[in-house]
Design a protein around this motif. Structure first.
Motif, PDB file in Angstrom:
ATOM      1  N   TYR A  43     -32.920  33.750 -13.233  1.00  0.00           N
ATOM      2  CA  TYR A  43     -32.326  33.230 -12.013  1.00  0.00           C
ATOM      3  C   TYR A  43     -31.458  34.307 -11.382  1.00  0.00           C
ATOM      4  O   TYR A  43     -30.851  35.111 -12.069  1.00  0.00           O
ATOM      5  CB  TYR A  43     -31.471  31.997 -12.313  1.00  0.00           C
ATOM      6  CG  TYR A  43     -32.282  30.843 -12.840  1.00  0.00           C
ATOM      7  CD1 TYR A  43     -32.969  30.012 -11.970  1.00  0.00           C
ATOM      8  CD2 TYR A  43     -32.373  30.602 -14.202  1.00  0.00           C
ATOM      9  CE1 TYR A  43     -33.726  28.954 -12.449  1.00  0.00           C
ATOM     10  CE2 TYR A  43     -33.132  29.545 -14.691  1.00  0.00           C
ATOM     11  CZ  TYR A  43     -33.801  28.725 -13.803  1.00  0.00           C
ATOM     12  OH  TYR A  43     -34.548  27.693 -14.276  1.00  0.00           O
ATOM     13  N   LEU A  63     -27.673  27.862   2.286  1.00  0.00           N
ATOM     14  CA  LEU A  63     -28.770  28.218   1.380  1.00  0.00           C
ATOM     15  C   LEU A  63     -29.608  26.992   1.030  1.00  0.00           C
ATOM     16  O   LEU A  63     -30.846  27.065   0.993  1.00  0.00           O
ATOM     17  CB  LEU A  63     -28.234  28.879   0.110  1.00  0.00           C
ATOM     18  CG  LEU A  63     -27.760  30.315   0.269  1.00  0.00           C
ATOM     19  CD1 LEU A  63     -27.077  30.794  -1.013  1.00  0.00           C
ATOM     20  CD2 LEU A  63     -28.917  31.231   0.632  1.00  0.00           C
ATOM     21  N   LYS A  64     -28.954  25.870   0.786  1.00  0.00           N
ATOM     22  CA  LYS A  64     -29.687  24.636   0.503  1.00  0.00           C
ATOM     23  C   LYS A  64     -30.533  24.225   1.701  1.00  0.00           C
ATOM     24  O   LYS A  64     -31.683  23.813   1.550  1.00  0.00           O
ATOM     25  CB  LYS A  64     -28.713  23.515   0.127  1.00  0.00           C
ATOM     26  CG  LYS A  64     -28.176  23.643  -1.271  1.00  0.00           C
ATOM     27  CD  LYS A  64     -27.225  22.503  -1.602  1.00  0.00           C
ATOM     28  CE  LYS A  64     -26.665  22.658  -3.006  1.00  0.00           C
ATOM     29  NZ  LYS A  64     -25.718  21.570  -3.339  1.00  0.00           N
ATOM     30  N   GLU A  65     -29.964  24.332   2.885  1.00  0.00           N
ATOM     31  CA  GLU A  65     -30.671  23.923   4.101  1.00  0.00           C
ATOM     32  C   GLU A  65     -31.892  24.793   4.366  1.00  0.00           C
ATOM     33  O   GLU A  65     -32.968  24.275   4.653  1.00  0.00           O
ATOM     34  CB  GLU A  65     -29.724  23.954   5.300  1.00  0.00           C
ATOM     35  CG  GLU A  65     -30.366  23.524   6.598  1.00  0.00           C
ATOM     36  CD  GLU A  65     -30.844  22.077   6.596  1.00  0.00           C
ATOM     37  OE1 GLU A  65     -31.824  21.781   7.312  1.00  0.00           O
ATOM     38  OE2 GLU A  65     -30.254  21.245   5.884  1.00  0.00           O
ATOM     39  N   ILE A  66     -31.754  26.121   4.284  1.00  0.00           N
ATOM     40  CA  ILE A  66     -32.911  26.981   4.575  1.00  0.00           C
ATOM     41  C   ILE A  66     -33.976  26.864   3.487  1.00  0.00           C
ATOM     42  O   ILE A  66     -35.154  27.115   3.740  1.00  0.00           O
ATOM     43  CB  ILE A  66     -32.515  28.449   4.829  1.00  0.00           C
ATOM     44  CG1 ILE A  66     -31.946  29.130   3.590  1.00  0.00           C
ATOM     45  CG2 ILE A  66     -31.588  28.561   6.022  1.00  0.00           C
ATOM     46  CD1 ILE A  66     -31.743  30.626   3.748  1.00  0.00           C
ATOM     47  N   THR A  67     -33.580  26.472   2.289  1.00  0.00           N
ATOM     48  CA  THR A  67     -34.563  26.215   1.242  1.00  0.00           C
ATOM     49  C   THR A  67     -35.305  24.918   1.560  1.00  0.00           C
ATOM     50  O   THR A  67     -36.538  24.864   1.496  1.00  0.00           O
ATOM     51  CB  THR A  67     -33.879  26.116  -0.137  1.00  0.00           C
ATOM     52  OG1 THR A  67     -33.222  27.357  -0.407  1.00  0.00           O
ATOM     53  CG2 THR A  67     -34.889  25.834  -1.229  1.00  0.00           C
ATOM     54  N   LYS A  68     -34.557  23.896   1.923  1.00  0.00           N
ATOM     55  CA  LYS A  68     -35.128  22.575   2.200  1.00  0.00           C
ATOM     56  C   LYS A  68     -36.046  22.585   3.425  1.00  0.00           C
ATOM     57  O   LYS A  68     -37.125  21.998   3.399  1.00  0.00           O
ATOM     58  CB  LYS A  68     -33.997  21.569   2.403  1.00  0.00           C
ATOM     59  CG  LYS A  68     -34.455  20.156   2.618  1.00  0.00           C
ATOM     60  CD  LYS A  68     -33.258  19.234   2.767  1.00  0.00           C
ATOM     61  CE  LYS A  68     -33.708  17.809   3.030  1.00  0.00           C
ATOM     62  NZ  LYS A  68     -32.551  16.911   3.208  1.00  0.00           N
ATOM     63  N   GLY A  70     -37.665  25.089   4.766  1.00  0.00           N
ATOM     64  CA  GLY A  70     -38.764  26.049   4.722  1.00  0.00           C
ATOM     65  C   GLY A  70     -38.450  27.416   5.310  1.00  0.00           C
ATOM     66  O   GLY A  70     -39.276  28.319   5.271  1.00  0.00           O
ATOM     67  N   THR A  71     -37.256  27.578   5.864  1.00  0.00           N
ATOM     68  CA  THR A  71     -36.886  28.859   6.470  1.00  0.00           C
ATOM     69  C   THR A  71     -36.881  29.988   5.445  1.00  0.00           C
ATOM     70  O   THR A  71     -37.352  31.091   5.730  1.00  0.00           O
ATOM     71  CB  THR A  71     -35.505  28.760   7.149  1.00  0.00           C
ATOM     72  OG1 THR A  71     -35.561  27.747   8.148  1.00  0.00           O
ATOM     73  CG2 THR A  71     -35.091  30.079   7.771  1.00  0.00           C
ATOM     74  N   LEU A  72     -36.370  29.729   4.263  1.00  0.00           N
ATOM     75  CA  LEU A  72     -36.319  30.760   3.226  1.00  0.00           C
ATOM     76  C   LEU A  72     -37.732  31.236   2.869  1.00  0.00           C
ATOM     77  O   LEU A  72     -37.980  32.437   2.751  1.00  0.00           O
ATOM     78  CB  LEU A  72     -35.596  30.236   1.984  1.00  0.00           C
ATOM     79  CG  LEU A  72     -35.360  31.236   0.870  1.00  0.00           C
ATOM     80  CD1 LEU A  72     -34.495  32.394   1.351  1.00  0.00           C
ATOM     81  CD2 LEU A  72     -34.696  30.552  -0.319  1.00  0.00           C
ATOM     82  N   GLU A  73     -38.664  30.313   2.746  1.00  0.00           N
ATOM     83  CA  GLU A  73     -40.052  30.674   2.434  1.00  0.00           C
ATOM     84  C   GLU A  73     -40.671  31.480   3.575  1.00  0.00           C
ATOM     85  O   GLU A  73     -41.386  32.450   3.345  1.00  0.00           O
ATOM     86  CB  GLU A  73     -40.875  29.420   2.152  1.00  0.00           C
ATOM     87  CG  GLU A  73     -42.310  29.695   1.784  1.00  0.00           C
ATOM     88  CD  GLU A  73     -42.497  30.492   0.505  1.00  0.00           C
ATOM     89  OE1 GLU A  73     -43.564  31.126   0.358  1.00  0.00           O
ATOM     90  OE2 GLU A  73     -41.587  30.512  -0.346  1.00  0.00           O
ATOM     91  N   ARG A  76     -39.372  34.936   3.309  1.00  0.00           N
ATOM     92  CA  ARG A  76     -40.007  35.640   2.202  1.00  0.00           C
ATOM     93  C   ARG A  76     -41.413  36.111   2.613  1.00  0.00           C
ATOM     94  O   ARG A  76     -41.791  37.247   2.350  1.00  0.00           O
ATOM     95  CB  ARG A  76     -40.111  34.736   0.963  1.00  0.00           C
ATOM     96  CG  ARG A  76     -40.574  35.504  -0.270  1.00  0.00           C
ATOM     97  CD  ARG A  76     -41.010  34.605  -1.390  1.00  0.00           C
ATOM     98  NE  ARG A  76     -42.202  33.844  -1.099  1.00  0.00           N
ATOM     99  CZ  ARG A  76     -43.450  34.328  -1.063  1.00  0.00           C
ATOM    100  NH1 ARG A  76     -43.675  35.588  -1.292  1.00  0.00           N
ATOM    101  NH2 ARG A  76     -44.470  33.548  -0.786  1.00  0.00           N
TER     102      ARG A  76
END
Length: 83
Positions: A43, A63-68, A70-73, A76
């Motif tokens: 991790y 960080l939780k919001e962009i993960t939820k 789809g922005t983080l994906e 990436r």
């Protein structure tokens, strides 16, 4: 380590997937394969100096919001394609 692989001075290199992919691409290593599944999963953690503690809740929330959502994906995929 990847330069050693390229020069046939090593048979294996241990690396994160992102770092490994970067060096394989940068050095043009066509015969190097990524092990799947990985030997170990770890991790990542962010460390924030105590003087910046006031930003912690906002950072965590974002960080939780962009993960939820789809922005983080999407980021990436844009910046780390083919991983």
């Amino acid at each position: 380590m990847f330069k050693f692989l390229a020069a046939n001075r090593a048979d294996v290199a241990l690396s994160t997937e992102i770092t490994g992919a970067y060096w394989i691409k940068k050095l043009g290593l066509k015969k190097i394969k990524t092990l799947s599944p990985p030997l170990l999963k770890t991790y990542d953690y962010l460390y924030i100096h105590k003087k910046n503690k006031k930003f912690l809740k906002a950072l965590e929330s974002n960080l939780k919001e962009i993960t939820k959502d789809g922005t983080l994906e999407k980021m990436r995929e844009k910046y780390l394609p083919n991983l």
